[in-house]
Design a protein around this motif. Structure first.
Motif, short mmCIF file in Angstrom:
data_model
loop_
_atom_site.label_atom_id
_atom_site.label_comp_id
_atom_site.label_asym_id
_atom_site.label_seq_id
_atom_site.Cartn_x
_atom_site.Cartn_y
_atom_site.Cartn_z
N LYS A 3 0.84 -1.20 0.00
CA LYS A 3 0.00 0.00 0.00
C LYS A 3 0.88 1.25 0.00
O LYS A 3 1.84 1.34 0.74
CB LYS A 3 -0.90 0.00 1.22
CG LYS A 3 -1.90 1.11 1.21
CD LYS A 3 -2.83 1.02 2.39
CE LYS A 3 -3.79 2.19 2.33
NZ LYS A 3 -4.66 2.22 3.48
N ARG A 4 0.52 2.19 -0.85
CA ARG A 4 1.26 3.45 -0.97
C ARG A 4 1.02 4.32 0.26
O ARG A 4 -0.10 4.47 0.74
CB ARG A 4 0.78 4.16 -2.23
CG ARG A 4 1.45 5.47 -2.51
CD ARG A 4 0.91 6.09 -3.80
NE ARG A 4 -0.44 6.58 -3.69
CZ ARG A 4 -0.78 7.79 -3.24
NH1 ARG A 4 0.16 8.62 -2.86
NH2 ARG A 4 -2.03 8.17 -3.20
N ARG A 5 2.09 4.88 0.79
CA ARG A 5 1.98 5.78 1.94
C ARG A 5 1.44 7.12 1.45
O ARG A 5 1.97 7.71 0.50
CB ARG A 5 3.37 5.95 2.56
CG ARG A 5 3.38 6.81 3.79
CD ARG A 5 4.73 6.80 4.41
NE ARG A 5 5.54 7.85 3.79
CZ ARG A 5 6.69 8.27 4.26
NH1 ARG A 5 7.21 7.70 5.32
NH2 ARG A 5 7.35 9.23 3.66
N PRO A 6 0.39 7.64 2.09
CA PRO A 6 -0.18 8.91 1.61
C PRO A 6 0.77 10.08 1.85
O PRO A 6 1.54 10.08 2.80
CB PRO A 6 -1.46 9.07 2.44
CG PRO A 6 -1.22 8.27 3.66
CD PRO A 6 -0.32 7.14 3.25
N ILE A 7 0.69 11.05 0.97
CA ILE A 7 1.47 12.29 1.11
C ILE A 7 0.47 13.44 1.08
O ILE A 7 -0.37 13.53 0.19
CB ILE A 7 2.48 12.44 -0.04
CG1 ILE A 7 3.48 11.29 -0.02
CG2 ILE A 7 3.21 13.78 0.04
CD1 ILE A 7 4.40 11.25 -1.21
N TYR A 22 4.87 19.36 3.45
CA TYR A 22 4.46 18.02 3.06
C TYR A 22 4.68 17.09 4.24
O TYR A 22 5.70 17.19 4.93
CB TYR A 22 5.26 17.54 1.84
CG TYR A 22 4.90 18.30 0.58
CD1 TYR A 22 3.95 17.80 -0.29
CD2 TYR A 22 5.49 19.53 0.30
CE1 TYR A 22 3.60 18.50 -1.43
CE2 TYR A 22 5.13 20.24 -0.84
CZ TYR A 22 4.19 19.71 -1.70
OH TYR A 22 3.83 20.41 -2.82
N ALA A 23 3.70 16.20 4.46
CA ALA A 23 3.79 15.26 5.57
C ALA A 23 3.04 13.99 5.21
O ALA A 23 2.20 13.98 4.31
CB ALA A 23 3.19 15.88 6.83
N SER A 24 3.36 12.91 5.93
CA SER A 24 2.67 11.66 5.65
C SER A 24 1.62 11.32 6.71
O SER A 24 0.87 10.36 6.55
CB SER A 24 3.67 10.51 5.51
OG SER A 24 4.42 10.38 6.69
N GLU A 25 1.56 12.09 7.78
CA GLU A 25 0.54 11.87 8.82
C GLU A 25 -0.10 13.21 9.16
O GLU A 25 0.59 14.17 9.51
CB GLU A 25 1.17 11.28 10.08
CG GLU A 25 1.72 9.88 9.91
CD GLU A 25 0.64 8.83 9.78
OE1 GLU A 25 -0.46 9.02 10.34
OE2 GLU A 25 0.90 7.82 9.11
N ILE A 26 -1.42 13.26 9.09
CA ILE A 26 -2.16 14.46 9.47
C ILE A 26 -3.52 14.03 9.99
O ILE A 26 -4.15 13.15 9.43
CB ILE A 26 -2.29 15.42 8.27
CG1 ILE A 26 -3.03 16.67 8.68
CG2 ILE A 26 -2.95 14.78 7.10
CD1 ILE A 26 -3.01 17.75 7.64
N TYR A 27 -3.93 14.61 11.10
CA TYR A 27 -5.23 14.27 11.67
C TYR A 27 -5.68 15.35 12.63
O TYR A 27 -4.90 16.21 13.05
CB TYR A 27 -5.20 12.90 12.36
CG TYR A 27 -3.99 12.66 13.22
CD1 TYR A 27 -3.99 13.01 14.56
CD2 TYR A 27 -2.84 12.08 12.69
CE1 TYR A 27 -2.88 12.79 15.35
CE2 TYR A 27 -1.73 11.86 13.47
CZ TYR A 27 -1.76 12.21 14.80
OH TYR A 27 -0.65 12.02 15.58
N GLN A 28 -6.98 15.29 12.99
CA GLN A 28 -7.54 16.25 13.93
C GLN A 28 -6.97 15.97 15.31
O GLN A 28 -6.91 14.83 15.76
CB GLN A 28 -9.06 16.15 13.94
CG GLN A 28 -9.71 17.23 14.77
CD GLN A 28 -11.20 17.25 14.58
OE1 GLN A 28 -11.73 16.67 13.65
NE2 GLN A 28 -11.89 17.93 15.47
#
Length: 112
Positions: A3-7, A22-28
């Motif tokens: 699975k491709r890591r989201p960017i 740019y980051a690979s992890e983002i959340y509330q």
């Protein structure tokens, strides 16, 4: 197929500057009114040309594991296919403020 890591590309404003990171992890965040950004991605190209805005961004976020960004400063969040070049640019304060006008309010009732 792995699975491709989201960017994610996050664009936000802070202190009269516009940041594009740019980051690979983002959340509330659990902190009300903030988003959390982790695992910052910086372009690791080895080349002769150095972009000063990207270098400024790298130095500002060096050693940062997680950043809490107020939701009201976020302009846009996109999931992108590949990482781009992060940068810090000056916001166009005067030009931008001239395009905004207050919402008209009804006249307050007169007290006779």
């Amino acid at each position: 197929m792995p699975k491709r890591r989201p960017i994610y590309r996050v664009i936000f404003q802070s202190q009269a500057q516009t940041y594009e990171i740019y980051a690979s992890e983002i959340y509330q965040s659990d902190l009300h009114g903030f988003i959390e950004v982790e695992e910052f991605l910086f372009d690791e190209r080895s080349g002769v040309v150095v972009d000063p805005s990207e270098e400024k961004l790298k130095s500002e976020f060096s050693g940062v594991l997680r950043s809490y960004i107020p939701m009201h400063t976020v302009i846009r969040i996109d999931e992108v296919e590949k990482e781009g070049v992060g940068k810090i640019t000056e916001s166009r304060g005067e030009a931008r403020s001239n395009n905004v006008s207050p919402f008209p309010m009804p006249p307050s009732p007169s007290k006779d």
